[in-house]
Design a protein around this motif. Structure first.
Motif, PDB file in Angstrom:
ATOM      1  N   VAL A   8     -76.536 -11.933 -81.670  1.00  0.00           N
ATOM      2  CA  VAL A   8     -77.701 -11.230 -82.210  1.00  0.00           C
ATOM      3  C   VAL A   8     -77.714 -11.410 -83.718  1.00  0.00           C
ATOM      4  O   VAL A   8     -76.664 -11.429 -84.367  1.00  0.00           O
ATOM      5  N   ARG A  23     -84.973  -8.384 -84.918  1.00  0.00           N
ATOM      6  CA  ARG A  23     -83.730  -8.838 -84.311  1.00  0.00           C
ATOM      7  C   ARG A  23     -84.046  -9.925 -83.300  1.00  0.00           C
ATOM      8  O   ARG A  23     -85.191 -10.061 -82.878  1.00  0.00           O
ATOM      9  N   ASP A  25     -82.367 -11.896 -79.623  1.00  0.00           N
ATOM     10  CA  ASP A  25     -81.426 -11.752 -78.526  1.00  0.00           C
ATOM     11  C   ASP A  25     -80.179 -12.581 -78.832  1.00  0.00           C
ATOM     12  O   ASP A  25     -80.166 -13.383 -79.774  1.00  0.00           O
TER      13      ASP A  25
END
Length: 169
Positions: A8, A23, A25
């Motif tokens: 991340v 953000r 994954d």
């Protein structure tokens, strides 16, 4: 095709009033908005950003560095560099990287307008959209080059290595 590091990442679009946070994954496929942090809060938002780092456990935090169209740096870039140094110290040992973010806020406004959001409603999300754009560009850059994007910031000095930074523009 070069491989992308797994993990991340958080990205921040540092403004004078607000900070957009995004953000991705762990696979680095998709950047998504997280929230907008106020700079009026404790430590100009650093406390909340440090909490987000603890919560999301990123491998790094990407900070958009506003450059001019010609690649130069003005007072806005200087302010972001100073803030990034403080952020780096607040979240150490998580690394901070500076990446070129020319026109992301303008592009974010255009995308929101094209999506039918009124200009008055932009303020609440435009910084998040800009952070998503910064992060997606950083992921794309790493995917294409096989190298981490931008330049790493030294947590102790709050500065980036100019040679590394120059190489990664």
């Amino acid at each position: 095709m070069p491989e992308l590091r797994r993990g991340v990442r958080l990205a921040v679009d540092v403004g004078t009033v607000r900070i957009g946070v995004a953000r991705c994954d762990a696979g680095g496929i998709l950047a998504t908005p997280v929230r907008t942090v106020s700079r009026k809060g404790p430590e100009e938002g650093l406390t909340e950003l440090a909490e987000l780092v603890r919560e999301h456990e990123p491998i790094e935090v990407i900070v958009g560095l506003p450059r001019s169209l010609h690649g130069g740096e003005g007072s806005a870039a200087e302010a972001v560099r100073a803030y990034s140094g403080r952020l780096s110290r607040a979240i150490d040992p998580v690394p901070v990287r500076l990446v070129d973010e020319r026109l992301t806020t303008v592009s974010a406004h255009q995308a929101l307008h094209a999506a039918g959001r009124s200009s008055r409603k932009h303020r609440s999300v435009v910084d998040q959209v800009a952070a998503v754009m910064i992060l997606q560009a950083a992921l794309d850059s790493e995917r294409n080059s096989g190298r981490p994007p931008g330049a790493p910031l030294d947590a102790h000095t709050g500065t980036a290595d100019p040679e590394t930074e120059e190489d990664r523009r």
